[in-house]
Design a protein around this motif. Structure first.
Motif, short mmCIF file in Angstrom:
data_model
loop_
_atom_site.label_atom_id
_atom_site.label_comp_id
_atom_site.label_asym_id
_atom_site.label_seq_id
_atom_site.Cartn_x
_atom_site.Cartn_y
_atom_site.Cartn_z
N ARG A 12 0.82 -1.21 0.00
CA ARG A 12 0.00 0.00 0.00
C ARG A 12 0.86 1.27 0.00
O ARG A 12 0.53 2.24 -0.66
CB ARG A 12 -0.93 0.00 1.21
N ARG A 13 1.94 1.25 0.74
CA ARG A 13 2.84 2.41 0.74
C ARG A 13 3.44 2.62 -0.65
O ARG A 13 3.56 3.74 -1.12
CB ARG A 13 3.96 2.23 1.77
N GLY A 14 3.81 1.53 -1.28
CA GLY A 14 4.34 1.62 -2.65
C GLY A 14 3.30 2.13 -3.63
O GLY A 14 3.62 2.89 -4.54
N ALA A 15 2.05 1.72 -3.44
CA ALA A 15 0.98 2.21 -4.31
C ALA A 15 0.78 3.70 -4.14
O ALA A 15 0.59 4.43 -5.13
CB ALA A 15 -0.32 1.46 -4.01
N LEU A 16 0.86 4.19 -2.91
CA LEU A 16 0.73 5.63 -2.69
C LEU A 16 1.91 6.39 -3.29
O LEU A 16 1.74 7.47 -3.86
CB LEU A 16 0.61 5.95 -1.20
N ARG A 17 3.11 5.83 -3.17
CA ARG A 17 4.27 6.48 -3.79
C ARG A 17 4.11 6.52 -5.31
O ARG A 17 4.45 7.52 -5.94
CB ARG A 17 5.55 5.75 -3.40
N GLY A 18 3.58 5.45 -5.88
CA GLY A 18 3.34 5.42 -7.32
C GLY A 18 2.28 6.42 -7.74
O GLY A 18 2.27 6.89 -8.88
N ALA A 19 1.39 6.77 -6.83
CA ALA A 19 0.33 7.74 -7.12
C ALA A 19 0.78 9.16 -6.75
O ALA A 19 -0.05 10.04 -6.57
CB ALA A 19 -0.93 7.38 -6.36
#
Length: 87
Positions: free
Chosen positions: A13-20
């Protein structure tokens, strides 16, 4: 859910937020929960309560759980979309 699955979901989830393009919030959640829970639990549970290294592991479990919940709340709230959506 075991601690490994919690940790994987939290990192995902943290990686998804960074990607966003929501890097600052993801980093603040990660750093904040890490410094809040792991050293505190290691000191209090490890030294004061006499659990030793287990106190640090309990802190790690709390960090991944709370951090994962905070990131999940950020993701489901959708406030990160304003940074991601083209203008």
């Amino acid at each position: 859910m075991d601690s490994t699955a919690r940790h994987i979901l939290s990192l995902h989830r943290r990686g998804a937020l960074r990607g966003a393009k929501d890097v600052r919030i993801a980093a603040a959640i990660g750093i904040g929960t890490m410094w809040l829970f792991i050293p505190t639990a290691a000191w209090f549970l490890g030294r004061q309560a006499g659990l030793g290294a287990l106190g640090g592991w309990v802190g790690f479990l709390c960090e991944t759980t709370v951090g994962g919940i905070l990131v999940w709340l950020r993701w489901t709230k959708g406030s990160w979309r304003k940074n991601y959506a083209p203008k």
